[in-house]
Scaffold this motif. Structure first.
Motif, PDB file in Angstrom:
ATOM      1  N   ASP A   8     -22.115 -47.318  19.323  1.00 47.59           N
ATOM      2  CA  ASP A   8     -21.449 -47.134  17.776  1.00 47.59           C
ATOM      3  C   ASP A   8     -22.086 -47.818  16.926  1.00 47.59           C
ATOM      4  OD1 ASP A   8     -19.499 -45.338  19.115  1.00 47.59           O
ATOM      5  OD2 ASP A   8     -17.866 -46.996  19.282  1.00 47.59           O
ATOM      6  N   GLY A   9     -22.820 -49.190  17.330  1.00 48.68           N
ATOM      7  CA  GLY A   9     -23.494 -49.777  16.220  1.00 48.68           C
ATOM      8  C   GLY A   9     -25.177 -49.339  16.157  1.00 48.68           C
ATOM      9  N   GLY A  10     -25.598 -48.167  16.702  1.00 51.78           N
ATOM     10  CA  GLY A  10     -26.729 -47.636  16.455  1.00 51.78           C
ATOM     11  C   GLY A  10     -27.812 -48.085  17.410  1.00 51.78           C
ATOM     12  N   GLU A  11     -27.542 -48.993  18.499  1.00 55.91           N
ATOM     13  CA  GLU A  11     -28.386 -49.599  19.508  1.00 55.91           C
ATOM     14  C   GLU A  11     -28.667 -48.615  20.573  1.00 55.91           C
ATOM     15  OE1 GLU A  11     -28.461 -52.922  22.885  1.00 55.91           O
ATOM     16  OE2 GLU A  11     -27.058 -53.088  21.497  1.00 55.91           O
ATOM     17  N   VAL A  12     -29.979 -48.309  20.933  1.00 56.28           N
ATOM     18  CA  VAL A  12     -30.201 -47.454  22.038  1.00 56.28           C
ATOM     19  C   VAL A  12     -29.844 -48.263  23.324  1.00 56.28           C
ATOM     20  CG1 VAL A  12     -32.233 -46.175  23.374  1.00 56.28           C
ATOM     21  CG2 VAL A  12     -32.180 -46.444  21.016  1.00 56.28           C
ATOM     22  N   ILE A  13     -28.779 -47.546  23.925  1.00 60.96           N
ATOM     23  CA  ILE A  13     -28.272 -47.886  25.505  1.00 60.96           C
ATOM     24  C   ILE A  13     -28.751 -47.241  26.608  1.00 60.96           C
ATOM     25  CG2 ILE A  13     -26.298 -49.066  24.531  1.00 60.96           C
ATOM     26  CD1 ILE A  13     -24.779 -46.788  25.363  1.00 60.96           C
ATOM     27  N   TRP A  14     -29.424 -46.079  26.155  1.00 66.28           N
ATOM     28  CA  TRP A  14     -29.883 -45.280  27.564  1.00 66.28           C
ATOM     29  C   TRP A  14     -31.046 -44.389  26.549  1.00 66.28           C
ATOM     30  CZ3 TRP A  14     -30.548 -40.135  28.761  1.00 66.28           C
ATOM     31  CH2 TRP A  14     -30.823 -39.909  29.916  1.00 66.28           C
ATOM     32  N   SER A  15     -32.157 -44.069  27.554  1.00 67.47           N
ATOM     33  CA  SER A  15     -33.053 -42.975  26.816  1.00 67.47           C
ATOM     34  C   SER A  15     -34.139 -42.571  28.180  1.00 67.47           C
ATOM     35  CB  SER A  15     -33.936 -43.884  25.879  1.00 67.47           C
ATOM     36  OG  SER A  15     -35.008 -44.794  26.747  1.00 67.47           O
ATOM     37  N   GLN A  16     -34.397 -41.349  28.020  1.00 67.29           N
ATOM     38  CA  GLN A  16     -35.279 -40.944  28.923  1.00 67.29           C
ATOM     39  C   GLN A  16     -36.032 -39.845  28.357  1.00 67.29           C
ATOM     40  OE1 GLN A  16     -34.795 -41.646  32.433  1.00 67.29           O
ATOM     41  NE2 GLN A  16     -36.756 -40.362  32.686  1.00 67.29           N
ATOM     42  N   SER A  17     -37.342 -39.773  28.989  1.00 70.48           N
ATOM     43  CA  SER A  17     -38.333 -38.836  28.508  1.00 70.48           C
ATOM     44  C   SER A  17     -39.178 -38.469  29.840  1.00 70.48           C
ATOM     45  CB  SER A  17     -39.474 -39.494  27.801  1.00 70.48           C
ATOM     46  OG  SER A  17     -40.173 -40.404  28.151  1.00 70.48           O
ATOM     47  N   PRO A  18     -39.917 -37.498  29.736  1.00 71.79           N
ATOM     48  CA  PRO A  18     -40.685 -37.052  30.929  1.00 71.79           C
ATOM     49  C   PRO A  18     -41.542 -38.308  31.647  1.00 71.79           C
ATOM     50  CG  PRO A  18     -40.740 -35.361  29.251  1.00 71.79           C
ATOM     51  CD  PRO A  18     -40.072 -36.420  28.657  1.00 71.79           C
ATOM     52  N   GLU A  19     -41.770 -39.148  30.865  1.00 68.38           N
ATOM     53  CA  GLU A  19     -42.735 -40.227  31.290  1.00 68.38           C
ATOM     54  C   GLU A  19     -42.050 -41.405  31.681  1.00 68.38           C
ATOM     55  OE1 GLU A  19     -43.458 -38.973  28.043  1.00 68.38           O
ATOM     56  OE2 GLU A  19     -44.636 -37.211  29.128  1.00 68.38           O
ATOM     57  N   LEU A  20     -40.966 -41.834  31.164  1.00 64.84           N
ATOM     58  CA  LEU A  20     -40.012 -43.006  31.260  1.00 64.84           C
ATOM     59  C   LEU A  20     -39.029 -43.155  30.677  1.00 64.84           C
ATOM     60  CD1 LEU A  20     -40.423 -45.069  28.419  1.00 64.84           C
ATOM     61  CD2 LEU A  20     -42.743 -44.867  29.213  1.00 64.84           C
ATOM     62  N   GLY A  21     -37.925 -44.114  31.233  1.00 69.90           N
ATOM     63  CA  GLY A  21     -36.490 -44.114  30.919  1.00 69.90           C
ATOM     64  C   GLY A  21     -36.339 -45.490  30.751  1.00 69.90           C
ATOM     65  N   MET A  22     -35.092 -45.814  30.357  1.00 68.85           N
ATOM     66  CA  MET A  22     -34.376 -47.033  30.381  1.00 68.85           C
ATOM     67  C   MET A  22     -33.094 -47.113  30.147  1.00 68.85           C
ATOM     68  SD  MET A  22     -33.300 -49.032  27.625  1.00 68.85           S
ATOM     69  CE  MET A  22     -32.838 -48.604  26.029  1.00 68.85           C
ATOM     70  N   THR A  23     -32.275 -47.977  30.875  1.00 66.84           N
ATOM     71  CA  THR A  23     -30.793 -48.206  30.743  1.00 66.84           C
ATOM     72  C   THR A  23     -30.768 -49.792  30.408  1.00 66.84           C
ATOM     73  OG1 THR A  23     -30.231 -46.280  32.229  1.00 66.84           O
ATOM     74  CG2 THR A  23     -28.495 -48.077  31.587  1.00 66.84           C
ATOM     75  N   ALA A  24     -30.187 -49.950  29.366  1.00 67.47           N
ATOM     76  CA  ALA A  24     -29.808 -51.348  29.116  1.00 67.47           C
ATOM     77  C   ALA A  24     -29.157 -52.186  30.248  1.00 67.47           C
ATOM     78  CB  ALA A  24     -29.139 -51.527  27.771  1.00 67.47           C
ATOM     79  N   LEU A  25     -29.845 -53.237  30.829  1.00 67.75           N
ATOM     80  CA  LEU A  25     -29.308 -53.863  31.762  1.00 67.75           C
ATOM     81  C   LEU A  25     -27.735 -54.226  31.856  1.00 67.75           C
ATOM     82  CD1 LEU A  25     -29.886 -54.853  34.692  1.00 67.75           C
ATOM     83  CD2 LEU A  25     -30.372 -57.166  33.845  1.00 67.75           C
ATOM     84  N   SER A  26     -27.271 -54.457  30.792  1.00 71.88           N
ATOM     85  CA  SER A  26     -25.820 -54.978  30.659  1.00 71.88           C
ATOM     86  C   SER A  26     -25.018 -53.794  30.756  1.00 71.88           C
ATOM     87  CB  SER A  26     -25.543 -55.673  29.129  1.00 71.88           C
ATOM     88  OG  SER A  26     -25.991 -54.726  28.104  1.00 71.88           O
ATOM     89  N   HIS A  27     -25.492 -52.640  30.429  1.00 71.94           N
ATOM     90  CA  HIS A  27     -24.656 -51.398  30.577  1.00 71.94           C
ATOM     91  C   HIS A  27     -24.384 -50.742  32.002  1.00 71.94           C
ATOM     92  CE1 HIS A  27     -23.833 -51.162  26.460  1.00 71.94           C
ATOM     93  NE2 HIS A  27     -25.150 -51.385  26.112  1.00 71.94           N
ATOM     94  N   ARG A  28     -25.592 -51.024  32.677  1.00 72.82           N
ATOM     95  CA  ARG A  28     -25.643 -50.821  33.860  1.00 72.82           C
ATOM     96  C   ARG A  28     -24.706 -51.767  34.843  1.00 72.82           C
ATOM     97  NH1 ARG A  28     -31.372 -51.338  35.459  1.00 72.82           N
ATOM     98  NH2 ARG A  28     -30.559 -51.506  37.638  1.00 72.82           N
ATOM     99  N   LYS A  29     -24.561 -53.268  34.389  1.00 70.09           N
ATOM    100  CA  LYS A  29     -23.688 -54.107  35.182  1.00 70.09           C
ATOM    101  C   LYS A  29     -22.307 -53.864  34.963  1.00 70.09           C
ATOM    102  CE  LYS A  29     -27.200 -58.090  35.450  1.00 70.09           C
ATOM    103  NZ  LYS A  29     -27.269 -59.569  34.890  1.00 70.09           N
ATOM    104  N   ASN A  30     -21.954 -53.366  33.904  1.00 70.63           N
ATOM    105  CA  ASN A  30     -20.494 -53.342  33.322  1.00 70.63           C
ATOM    106  C   ASN A  30     -19.852 -52.023  33.554  1.00 70.63           C
ATOM    107  OD1 ASN A  30     -21.288 -51.736  31.047  1.00 70.63           O
ATOM    108  ND2 ASN A  30     -20.829 -53.126  29.377  1.00 70.63           N
ATOM    109  N   GLY A  31     -20.651 -51.408  34.188  1.00 67.27           N
ATOM    110  CA  GLY A  31     -20.292 -49.780  34.652  1.00 67.27           C
ATOM    111  C   GLY A  31     -20.043 -48.813  33.547  1.00 67.27           C
ATOM    112  N   ARG A  32     -20.741 -49.261  32.258  1.00 66.05           N
ATOM    113  CA  ARG A  32     -20.755 -48.238  31.349  1.00 66.05           C
ATOM    114  C   ARG A  32     -21.604 -47.104  31.651  1.00 66.05           C
ATOM    115  NH1 ARG A  32     -21.527 -49.349  24.778  1.00 66.05           N
ATOM    116  NH2 ARG A  32     -20.460 -47.813  24.184  1.00 66.05           N
ATOM    117  N   ILE A  33     -22.507 -47.047  32.563  1.00 60.73           N
ATOM    118  CA  ILE A  33     -23.330 -45.988  32.998  1.00 60.73           C
ATOM    119  C   ILE A  33     -22.303 -44.654  33.285  1.00 60.73           C
ATOM    120  CG2 ILE A  33     -23.362 -46.536  35.662  1.00 60.73           C
ATOM    121  CD1 ILE A  33     -26.463 -45.540  33.703  1.00 60.73           C
TER     122      ILE A  33
END
Length: 66
Positions: A8-33
Motif C-alpha cells: 500500500d505504500g508503493g514498495e515493491v514486495i514481489w517481482s518477476q521477469s523472464p530473467e530474474l525475480g525477487m520476494t522481500a525476505l520479510s514477506h516470505r518470513k511472515n507468510g505474506r507470500i
C-alpha cells in the motif's frame, strides 16, 4: 515484461521477469507470500476475462475497465 506487486505504500514486495525475480525476505518470513499468490491469481483471472472483451480503442481510451 515484468510483473510487480507493490504494498500500500508503493514498495515493491514481489517481482518477476523472464530473467530474474525477487520476494522481500520479510514477506516470505511472515507468510505474506500467500497474499501475493492470491493477488496474482485474481489478476490472472481478470486478464483472462479482459481477453474475451471486444477491442474497441478510441482516442485516449487505451485501457479497459473491468
Amino acid at each position: 515484461m515484468q510483473v510487480r506487486i507493490l504494498d500500500d505504500g508503493g514498495e515493491v514486495i514481489w517481482s518477476q521477469s523472464p530473467e530474474l525475480g525477487m520476494t522481500a525476505l520479510s514477506h516470505r518470513k511472515n507468510g505474506r507470500i500467500d497474499e501475493i499468490l492470491a493477488v496474482l491469481s485474481m489478476a490472472t483471472e481478470r486478464a483472462k476475462e479482459e481477453k474475451l472483451l471486444p477491442v474497441e480503442q478510441t482516442g485516449s481510451d487505451r485501457f479497459s475497465k473491468l
